[in-house]
Motif scaffolding. Structure first.
Motif: not given
Length: 100
Positions: A17-21
């Motif tokens: 559920h962290g930062t997405l790219y």
């Protein structure tokens, strides 16, 4: 997907559920290597977004580009749902065989 599917739209995450790219490539192994060595996106390096959590394969670059644009316009909740549909534990998929 057939062996001729050479284009990959991928989602990287900094963690569960962290930062997405979201990105696109015709050589997912090399692109992941570039990201992890700091030769990819500055965003990826800055936020340590190295875990491959979702992949979609396409035969043509135009299809892949259209899908990448679509995903980038999605709400975060939709992206999370897409990831968890196939990868509920947000496991790193970089060990999979991508053909190229």
């Amino acid at each position: 997907m057939s062996a001729e599917a050479a284009w990959t739209v991928y989602i990287l995450a900094s963690g569960h559920h962290g930062t997405l790219y979201i990105g696109i490539t015709n050589d997912v192994r090399k692109r992941l290597e570039d990201h992890r060595a700091g030769r990819g996106s500055k965003f990826v390096s800055r936020y340590k977004v190295f875990r491959l959590v979702h992949v979609e394969r396409f035969a043509s670059p135009l299809e892949a580009i259209a899908r990448e644009k679509q995903l980038k316009n999605w709400h975060r909740d939709w992206k999370v749902e897409l990831i968890e549909k196939e990868n509920p534990d947000w496991s790193d998929l970089s060990g999979l065989n991508f053909g190229r």
